[in-house]
Scaffold this motif. Structure first.
Motif, PDB file in Angstrom:
ATOM      1  N   ASN A   1      20.932  22.593  84.544  1.00  0.00           N
ATOM      2  CA  ASN A   1      20.520  23.085  83.230  1.00  0.00           C
ATOM      3  C   ASN A   1      21.731  23.119  82.303  1.00  0.00           C
ATOM      4  OD1 ASN A   1      19.657  24.509  80.983  1.00  0.00           O
ATOM      5  ND2 ASN A   1      18.513  26.023  82.147  1.00  0.00           N
ATOM      6  N   THR A   2      21.701  22.301  81.269  1.00  0.00           N
ATOM      7  CA  THR A   2      22.813  22.228  80.315  1.00  0.00           C
ATOM      8  C   THR A   2      22.409  22.736  78.931  1.00  0.00           C
ATOM      9  OG1 THR A   2      22.256  19.936  79.763  1.00  0.00           O
ATOM     10  CG2 THR A   2      23.870  20.277  81.530  1.00  0.00           C
ATOM     11  N   ASP A   3      21.345  23.535  78.854  1.00  0.00           N
ATOM     12  CA  ASP A   3      20.864  24.017  77.552  1.00  0.00           C
ATOM     13  C   ASP A   3      21.937  24.801  76.793  1.00  0.00           C
ATOM     14  OD1 ASP A   3      18.441  22.880  78.115  1.00  0.00           O
ATOM     15  OD2 ASP A   3      17.416  24.761  78.587  1.00  0.00           O
ATOM     16  N   CYS A   4      22.831  25.474  77.526  1.00  0.00           N
ATOM     17  CA  CYS A   4      23.846  26.297  76.859  1.00  0.00           C
ATOM     18  C   CYS A   4      24.783  25.478  75.989  1.00  0.00           C
ATOM     19  CB  CYS A   4      24.634  27.108  77.877  1.00  0.00           C
ATOM     20  SG  CYS A   4      25.556  26.114  79.078  1.00  0.00           S
ATOM     21  N   LEU A   5      24.855  24.157  76.214  1.00  0.00           N
ATOM     22  CA  LEU A   5      25.707  23.314  75.374  1.00  0.00           C
ATOM     23  C   LEU A   5      25.243  23.321  73.923  1.00  0.00           C
ATOM     24  CD1 LEU A   5      26.239  20.240  77.739  1.00  0.00           C
ATOM     25  CD2 LEU A   5      27.901  22.021  77.176  1.00  0.00           C
ATOM     26  N   ASN A   6      23.962  23.680  73.709  1.00  0.00           N
ATOM     27  CA  ASN A   6      23.431  23.777  72.338  1.00  0.00           C
ATOM     28  C   ASN A   6      23.743  25.125  71.699  1.00  0.00           C
ATOM     29  OD1 ASN A   6      22.164  21.189  72.500  1.00  0.00           O
ATOM     30  ND2 ASN A   6      20.525  22.112  73.729  1.00  0.00           N
ATOM     31  N   ASP A   7      24.384  26.006  72.465  1.00  0.00           N
ATOM     32  CA  ASP A   7      24.672  27.365  71.971  1.00  0.00           C
ATOM     33  C   ASP A   7      26.180  27.642  71.943  1.00  0.00           C
ATOM     34  OD1 ASP A   7      23.920  29.959  71.068  1.00  0.00           O
ATOM     35  OD2 ASP A   7      24.120  30.753  73.115  1.00  0.00           O
ATOM     36  N   LEU A   8      26.999  26.596  72.034  1.00  0.00           N
ATOM     37  CA  LEU A   8      28.445  26.790  72.081  1.00  0.00           C
ATOM     38  C   LEU A   8      28.946  27.434  70.791  1.00  0.00           C
ATOM     39  CD1 LEU A   8      29.672  23.428  73.671  1.00  0.00           C
ATOM     40  CD2 LEU A   8      29.420  25.656  74.783  1.00  0.00           C
ATOM     41  N   THR A   9      29.976  28.256  70.931  1.00  0.00           N
ATOM     42  CA  THR A   9      30.598  28.888  69.765  1.00  0.00           C
ATOM     43  C   THR A   9      31.031  27.820  68.772  1.00  0.00           C
ATOM     44  OG1 THR A   9      31.396  30.658  71.195  1.00  0.00           O
ATOM     45  CG2 THR A   9      32.437  30.429  69.038  1.00  0.00           C
TER      46      THR A   9
ATOM     47  N   GLY B   1      25.936  38.457  75.098  1.00  0.00           N
ATOM     48  CA  GLY B   1      25.484  38.821  76.428  1.00  0.00           C
ATOM     49  C   GLY B   1      25.328  37.667  77.388  1.00  0.00           C
ATOM     50  N   GLU B   2      25.415  36.444  76.871  1.00  0.00           N
ATOM     51  CA  GLU B   2      25.311  35.280  77.747  1.00  0.00           C
ATOM     52  C   GLU B   2      26.677  34.980  78.367  1.00  0.00           C
ATOM     53  OE1 GLU B   2      22.544  33.603  78.631  1.00  0.00           O
ATOM     54  OE2 GLU B   2      21.457  35.146  77.530  1.00  0.00           O
ATOM     55  N   GLY B   3      26.661  34.224  79.467  1.00  0.00           N
ATOM     56  CA  GLY B   3      27.891  33.931  80.185  1.00  0.00           C
ATOM     57  C   GLY B   3      28.645  32.758  79.595  1.00  0.00           C
ATOM     58  N   ILE B   4      29.616  32.268  80.354  1.00  0.00           N
ATOM     59  CA  ILE B   4      30.393  31.099  79.959  1.00  0.00           C
ATOM     60  C   ILE B   4      29.573  29.855  80.291  1.00  0.00           C
ATOM     61  CG2 ILE B   4      32.522  29.809  80.382  1.00  0.00           C
ATOM     62  CD1 ILE B   4      33.804  32.511  81.127  1.00  0.00           C
ATOM     63  N   CYS B   5      29.413  28.966  79.331  1.00  0.00           N
ATOM     64  CA  CYS B   5      28.502  27.841  79.482  1.00  0.00           C
ATOM     65  C   CYS B   5      28.866  26.968  80.689  1.00  0.00           C
ATOM     66  CB  CYS B   5      28.490  27.006  78.205  1.00  0.00           C
ATOM     67  SG  CYS B   5      27.359  25.598  78.249  1.00  0.00           S
ATOM     68  N   GLY B   6      30.139  26.584  80.811  1.00  0.00           N
ATOM     69  CA  GLY B   6      30.545  25.723  81.913  1.00  0.00           C
ATOM     70  C   GLY B   6      30.264  26.347  83.266  1.00  0.00           C
ATOM     71  N   VAL B   7      30.472  27.659  83.376  1.00  0.00           N
ATOM     72  CA  VAL B   7      30.204  28.361  84.634  1.00  0.00           C
ATOM     73  C   VAL B   7      28.704  28.377  84.912  1.00  0.00           C
ATOM     74  CG1 VAL B   7      30.404  30.564  85.853  1.00  0.00           C
ATOM     75  CG2 VAL B   7      32.279  29.766  84.408  1.00  0.00           C
ATOM     76  N   ASP B   8      27.895  28.562  83.867  1.00  0.00           N
ATOM     77  CA  ASP B   8      26.439  28.553  84.050  1.00  0.00           C
ATOM     78  C   ASP B   8      25.963  27.181  84.541  1.00  0.00           C
ATOM     79  OD1 ASP B   8      26.332  31.168  83.237  1.00  0.00           O
ATOM     80  OD2 ASP B   8      25.631  30.720  81.203  1.00  0.00           O
ATOM     81  N   ILE B   9      26.555  26.111  84.012  1.00  0.00           N
ATOM     82  CA  ILE B   9      26.172  24.770  84.457  1.00  0.00           C
ATOM     83  C   ILE B   9      26.584  24.558  85.911  1.00  0.00           C
ATOM     84  CG2 ILE B   9      26.520  22.296  84.092  1.00  0.00           C
ATOM     85  CD1 ILE B   9      26.886  22.927  81.098  1.00  0.00           C
TER      86      ILE B   9
ATOM     87  N   GLU C   1      30.006  15.602  78.458  1.00  0.00           N
ATOM     88  CA  GLU C   1      30.975  15.606  77.352  1.00  0.00           C
ATOM     89  C   GLU C   1      30.780  16.866  76.525  1.00  0.00           C
ATOM     90  OE1 GLU C   1      31.511  12.974  73.327  1.00  0.00           O
ATOM     91  OE2 GLU C   1      31.388  11.873  75.239  1.00  0.00           O
ATOM     92  N   VAL C   2      31.874  17.605  76.301  1.00  0.00           N
ATOM     93  CA  VAL C   2      31.788  18.872  75.574  1.00  0.00           C
ATOM     94  C   VAL C   2      32.566  18.746  74.266  1.00  0.00           C
ATOM     95  CG1 VAL C   2      32.140  21.355  75.682  1.00  0.00           C
ATOM     96  CG2 VAL C   2      31.668  20.082  77.788  1.00  0.00           C
TER      97      VAL C   2
END
Length: 527
Positions: free
Chosen positions: A494-502, A473-481, A455-456
């Motif tokens: 790895n879903t850590d990027c969900l904590n860094d969403l804009t 410099g980081e990528g798109i979160c969904g693509v990284d997942i 869930e986003v």
């Protein structure tokens, strides 16, 4: 998922189709046909222009497939397959991209996102696009645009060409097309395959998992279309609920909350009831149907921020608000006719329409409309809704339904299913077309610990490529997942990027606020 049987959304589709009638150079390409034989590699060649990536690294082929997979020796049609080879030169797997609609061409977005948004994945994976049967450069179903308001004429024209073979342009046969082309792509070199589907594409991919339960190594679903207990007729109800969710988010946001009397959702609905009863802000003249239709347009956007300032000012309605609202009513054309349907009929050889109305009508009316609503039911709902289509839209939608529905059925349509392949499913909480309260029902089909629902918060329809992050410099979160999942589908990605969403914001740019309302802050302020 798009819903064509409404005037406003038809204009979106006409706009998409108009891409194909812009004055591009008409250049012919060397079309390569791949005969119907899954043990022979594709005959690769040049792509039609609208499937080209700008770096021209992709290649295309036209695979012959049976019109009816139950009769594999019968009539053949073609489906376009495009391949973007791994940039690193050595591929360790395949990713197949399945578009939505139903009826939307994969050429609208996929060539772009493959080239620009998936750098790490395309470095060591071959990325494939298959164009759904019935669309564009695949064997096409297309009616004269002038028959938009005459669905019977469109149906009769297609049935004259195909007979009952028209009903073979369905999801199950499209899933068998996918099974076949994946097998064909691995004729000379077996590689693990992963399938990404978005919107209606998620239903097609789920159908694939039923007819080919071992046909891929992993599934990625983006904005999940349920296979049961859902219907195209529910679009307005779902969109109006998402408006409520947006208003509830406003209650949680200090800036947005300061522009309303809370609770925001109830304030807006009470304001509309009083305004259209002539009891509030009568100095501002608004056409109710046009306001509801504009609200539908805004809730359907990825960026929905333009919605709430208008309702904040209408609720407050001080002297400054009246001036600003009159300006906004003119800007958004909420007091007069705003829509013109037009479509050029001559399309250059190198381009095809990017939407198939007949395919949409056929599949949506027979496979995505389990829950139906009558014209009277929709009218009653819209009497108190913020987001809706018009009465004329409802009548036209009913004509489409009476013309195209109950044309075929199948063993998988509207049936519950079980998933056995590794799977991740994404859905945003502000998705109006496949809302999260329906999408989450897919969890009941999970059978294993390697199947997950993600869930986003605040995300719109089409989550994966709409998940930017704050860290430069980081990528798109969904693509990284997705990439993490493809690296090892048997472990948790790895879903850590969900904590860094804009961060989500309700503030509009000053330039836009000035253009619409004549002030720097679109919301204005209490005095």
């Amino acid at each position: 998922m798009t819903f064509k049987g409404n005037v406003f959304l038809s204009l979106i589709l006409v706009a998409l189709m108009s891409l194909s009638s812009t004055s591009f150079a008409s250049t012919h390409f060397n079309k390569k046909i791949s005969e119907y034989n899954q043990y022979q590699e594709f005959n690769w060649g040049q792509c039609p222009a609208q499937f080209n990536t700008t770096d021209k690294q992709n290649k295309c082929s036209f695979a012959e497939v049976p019109l009816d997979w139950a009769d594999p020796t019968g009539k053949k049609i073609e489906v376009l397959v495009a391949k973007y080879p791994a940039r690193g030169g050595v591929s360790k797997g395949q990713l197949w991209m399945i578009s939505g609609g139903p009826g939307a061409s994969a050429s609208i977005a996929f060539p772009h996102v493959i080239e620009y948004d998936m750098a790490d994945i395309v470095e060591d994976h071959d990325v494939y696009i298959i164009e759904h049967r019935g669309i564009g450069w695949s064997t096409e179903l297309q009616c004269d645009w002038r028959d938009y308001f005459n669905p019977q004429a469109c149906f009769d024209a297609q049935h004259e060409i195909w007979g009952d073979g028209l009903f073979e342009f369905n999801t199950t046969n499209a899933a068998r097309d996918l099974e076949y082309v994946i097998s064909k792509s691995r004729a000379l070199n077996w590689l693990p395959s992963y399938i990404y589907g978005v919107s209606y594409g998620t239903m097609l991919v789920q159908r694939f998992t039923q007819i080919a339960p071992n046909g891929a190594q992993g599934i990625i679903l983006d904005s999940v279309l349920p296979t049961t207990n859902f219907g195209a007729d529910m679009y307005e109800e779902n969109a109006d609920k998402v408006f409520t969710q947006l208003a509830d988010y406003c209650d949680l946001d200090e800036y947005c909350r300061s522009k309303f009397v809370s609770p925001v959702n109830q304030t807006i609905r009470d304001t509309l009831s009083k305004h259209f009863a002539g009891q509030h802000c009568s100095d501002v003249s608004i056409d109710r149907e046009k306001l509801q239709l504009w609200s539908m347009e805004q809730i359907s956007r990825n960026d929905k921020r333009a919605l709430l300032p208008f309702y904040s000012r209408l609720a407050r309605c001080n002297t400054d608000d009246i001036v600003a609202l009159k300006k906004a009513v003119t800007f958004y054309k909420l007091g007069g006719s705003t829509f013109i349907l037009r479509q050029e009929n001559n399309v250059p050889d190198e381009f095809k329409a990017t939407f198939s109305g007949p395919l949409y009508d056929l599949i949506s009316m027979n496979e995505i409309n389990f829950v139906k609503r009558s014209v009277d039911q929709r009218r009653l709902f819209c009497a108190n809704a913020v987001v809706c289509f018009t009465l004329a839209d409802h009548a036209l939608s009913a004509k489409y339904q009476s013309t195209w529905s109950e044309r075929y059925t199948g063993e998988y349509i509207y049936k519950r299913m079980s998933h056995y392949m590794p799977l991740i499913a994404f859905n945003g909480t502000l998705d109006h077309a496949t809302p999260i309260f329906h999408a989450k029902t897919i969890e009941s089909s999970f059978t294993n610990i390697n199947q997950r629902f993600i869930e986003v918060p605040y995300a719109p329809h089409g989550v994966v490529f709409n998940t930017g992050v704050k860290t430069a410099g980081e990528g798109i979160c969904g693509v990284d997942i997705m990439e993490s999942f493809m690296e090892n589908p048997w472990t948790k990605p790895n879903t850590d990027c969900l904590n860094d969403l804009t961060d989500h914001t309700f503030k509009l740019a000053i330039e836009h606020s000035q253009e619409v309302y004549g002030e720097d802050d679109a919301f204005g302020s209490f005095k």
